[in-house]
Scaffold this active site. Sequence first.
Site, mmCIF file in Angstrom:
data_model
loop_
_atom_site.group_PDB
_atom_site.id
_atom_site.type_symbol
_atom_site.label_atom_id
_atom_site.label_comp_id
_atom_site.label_asym_id
_atom_site.label_seq_id
_atom_site.Cartn_x
_atom_site.Cartn_y
_atom_site.Cartn_z
ATOM 1 N N TYR A 53 29.887 39.869 31.861
ATOM 2 C CA TYR A 53 29.884 41.171 32.533
ATOM 3 C C TYR A 53 29.030 42.135 31.722
ATOM 4 C CZ TYR A 53 33.799 39.225 35.197
ATOM 5 O OH TYR A 53 34.590 38.425 35.987
ATOM 6 N N SER A 209 38.412 39.559 42.904
ATOM 7 C CA SER A 209 38.033 40.402 44.048
ATOM 8 C C SER A 209 39.202 40.500 45.024
ATOM 9 C CB SER A 209 36.772 39.883 44.754
ATOM 10 O OG SER A 209 35.638 40.040 43.941
ATOM 11 N N LEU A 211 40.595 42.867 46.428
ATOM 12 C CA LEU A 211 40.456 43.870 47.494
ATOM 13 C C LEU A 211 39.214 43.581 48.345
ATOM 14 C CD1 LEU A 211 41.321 47.007 45.308
ATOM 15 C CD2 LEU A 211 42.841 45.784 46.886
ATOM 16 N N GLY A 212 38.626 42.410 48.133
ATOM 17 C CA GLY A 212 37.451 42.040 48.931
ATOM 18 C C GLY A 212 36.138 42.271 48.215
HETATM 19 N N1 NAP Z 1 36.228 34.579 38.032
HETATM 20 C C1 NAP Z 1 35.216 35.006 38.738
HETATM 21 O O1 NAP Z 1 34.289 34.264 39.083
HETATM 22 C C2 NAP Z 1 35.201 36.454 39.130
HETATM 23 C C3 NAP Z 1 34.284 36.930 40.079
HETATM 24 C C4 NAP Z 1 34.336 38.279 40.441
HETATM 25 C C5 NAP Z 1 35.279 39.112 39.870
HETATM 26 N N2 NAP Z 1 36.148 38.636 38.910
HETATM 27 C C6 NAP Z 1 37.178 39.493 38.284
HETATM 28 O O2 NAP Z 1 37.975 40.048 39.300
HETATM 29 C C7 NAP Z 1 38.020 41.466 39.151
HETATM 30 C C8 NAP Z 1 38.211 42.138 40.490
HETATM 31 O O3 NAP Z 1 37.171 41.808 41.366
HETATM 32 P P1 NAP Z 1 36.061 42.875 41.821
HETATM 33 O O4 NAP Z 1 36.015 43.969 40.847
HETATM 34 O O5 NAP Z 1 34.835 42.077 42.094
HETATM 35 O O6 NAP Z 1 36.574 43.336 43.244
HETATM 36 P P2 NAP Z 1 37.882 44.105 43.811
HETATM 37 O O7 NAP Z 1 38.914 44.153 42.774
HETATM 38 O O8 NAP Z 1 38.194 43.463 45.096
HETATM 39 O O9 NAP Z 1 37.307 45.537 44.109
HETATM 40 C C9 NAP Z 1 36.917 46.373 43.066
HETATM 41 C C10 NAP Z 1 36.692 47.762 43.598
HETATM 42 O O10 NAP Z 1 37.882 48.211 44.207
HETATM 43 C C11 NAP Z 1 37.970 49.592 44.081
HETATM 44 N N3 NAP Z 1 39.416 49.912 43.995
HETATM 45 C C12 NAP Z 1 40.310 49.394 43.130
HETATM 46 N N4 NAP Z 1 41.540 49.864 43.365
HETATM 47 C C13 NAP Z 1 41.429 50.725 44.413
HETATM 48 C C14 NAP Z 1 42.342 51.529 45.130
HETATM 49 N N5 NAP Z 1 43.645 51.510 44.821
HETATM 50 N N6 NAP Z 1 41.881 52.284 46.146
HETATM 51 C C15 NAP Z 1 40.551 52.265 46.470
HETATM 52 N N7 NAP Z 1 39.625 51.521 45.823
HETATM 53 C C16 NAP Z 1 40.063 50.750 44.807
HETATM 54 C C17 NAP Z 1 37.273 49.958 42.802
HETATM 55 O O11 NAP Z 1 36.571 51.172 43.037
HETATM 56 P P3 NAP Z 1 35.995 52.104 41.864
HETATM 57 O O12 NAP Z 1 34.929 51.283 41.208
HETATM 58 O O13 NAP Z 1 35.495 53.274 42.592
HETATM 59 O O14 NAP Z 1 37.114 52.384 40.917
HETATM 60 C C18 NAP Z 1 36.414 48.757 42.497
HETATM 61 O O15 NAP Z 1 35.033 49.005 42.462
HETATM 62 C C19 NAP Z 1 36.688 41.781 38.477
HETATM 63 O O16 NAP Z 1 36.691 43.067 37.931
HETATM 64 C C20 NAP Z 1 36.605 40.665 37.492
HETATM 65 O O17 NAP Z 1 37.403 40.950 36.357
HETATM 66 C C21 NAP Z 1 36.127 37.320 38.572
#
Ligand code: NAP
Length: 286
Positions: A53, A209, A211-212
């Site tokens: 990251y 992900s 939350l999508g």
């Molecule tokens: N293992 C893998 O291959 C892999 C791949 C992708 C991700 N990940 C991990 O999974 C984690 C989560 O996935 P992601 O970040 O891709 O997607 P996500 O969690 O589905 O979405 C992240 C986004 O959701 C928004 N958010 C969070 N809580 C909210 C709420 N209560 N109300 C409104 N918006 C909200 C945030 O906005 P703001 O930015 O505005 O705060 C953030 O940008 C990553 O951070 C990473 O650690 C792992």
Amino acid sequence: MKQRTIGDISVSAIGLGGMPMSIEGRPDEERSISTIHAALDAGVTFIDTADAYHLAAEDEVGHNELLIARALKSYGGDTSGVLVATKGGHLRPESGPWAQNGHPDYLKQAAEASATRLGVDAIGLYQYHRPDPSVPYADSIGALRELLDAGTIRMAGISNADPDQIRQANEILDGRLVSVQNQFSPKFRSSEKELVLADELGIAFLPWSPLGGITNAASLGESYEAFGRIARDRGVTPQIVCLAWELAKSPQVIPIPGASRPESITNSALAADFELTAEEFAALDA
Ligand SMILES: NC(=O)c1ccc[n+]([C@@H]2O[C@H](COP(=O)([O-])OP(=O)(O)OC[C@H]3O[C@@H](n4cnc5c(N)ncnc54)[C@H](OP(=O)(O)O)[C@@H]3O)[C@@H](O)[C@H]2O)c1
């Protein structure tokens, strides 16, 4: 906040995903630190990161790990109970495309570098980020086993794994696999079989992900009717409803919503104590 278990560690039922604070669109460091501190204030004791990251690969590998280490150090309260989980084996040689390296020697060296960046003698949870098709899976997991035996990592997990790989990894690790991190959300439900298997094996399932994804999280309530409707009925955000639905699927589930704003994780953390009725769960799960 309600607790769940990873291996022998009790952690908050909602974790924090660190990725949005280190890749494209990331905020300045001050806001990122405030976001991590807001998570800790809300009772979050599980933080997910990865060495990959970062933006520029030349001088930024481990950006997110360093950020989390700095935030924990500068937090006023006790952080001794916080489990930081990192990952290795997935790389971003340049902005955009991702690559894999599952060679055992590479993974062992990557884990040591992550431990140094996190400022720990042993990494709390180390996850093999994504299978490398050019390396036998058993060889990559063999490196995790060596890292466990050497004490470089306290617990071992895998990510982006299918059911056969989960079983294989658990066997190679002599039953010491503690977690599987796969994509899972209303948008992406095809990891249901890995979620069910994790539940059967009694290991943690960490939806990534949840939350999508970064670009879809805000519009969750508009994209998925039941999530928007139940959120309106109950006076909470669709994101809380979504995370509560994931938590209700199995006691092994610990979602790791990403955040780059304090308000996001403060709101998401409320999902840990938000109960859905059986009818609501059925509507969301349909
Ligand atoms: N293992 C893998 O291959 C892999 C791949 C992708 C991700 N990940 C991990 O999974 C984690 C989560 O996935 P992601 O970040 O891709 O997607 P996500 O969690 O589905 O979405 C992240 C986004 O959701 C928004 N958010 C969070 N809580 C909210 C709420 N209560 N109300 C409104 N918006 C909200 C945030 O906005 P703001 O930015 O505005 O705060 C953030 O940008 C990553 O951070 C990473 O650690 C792992």
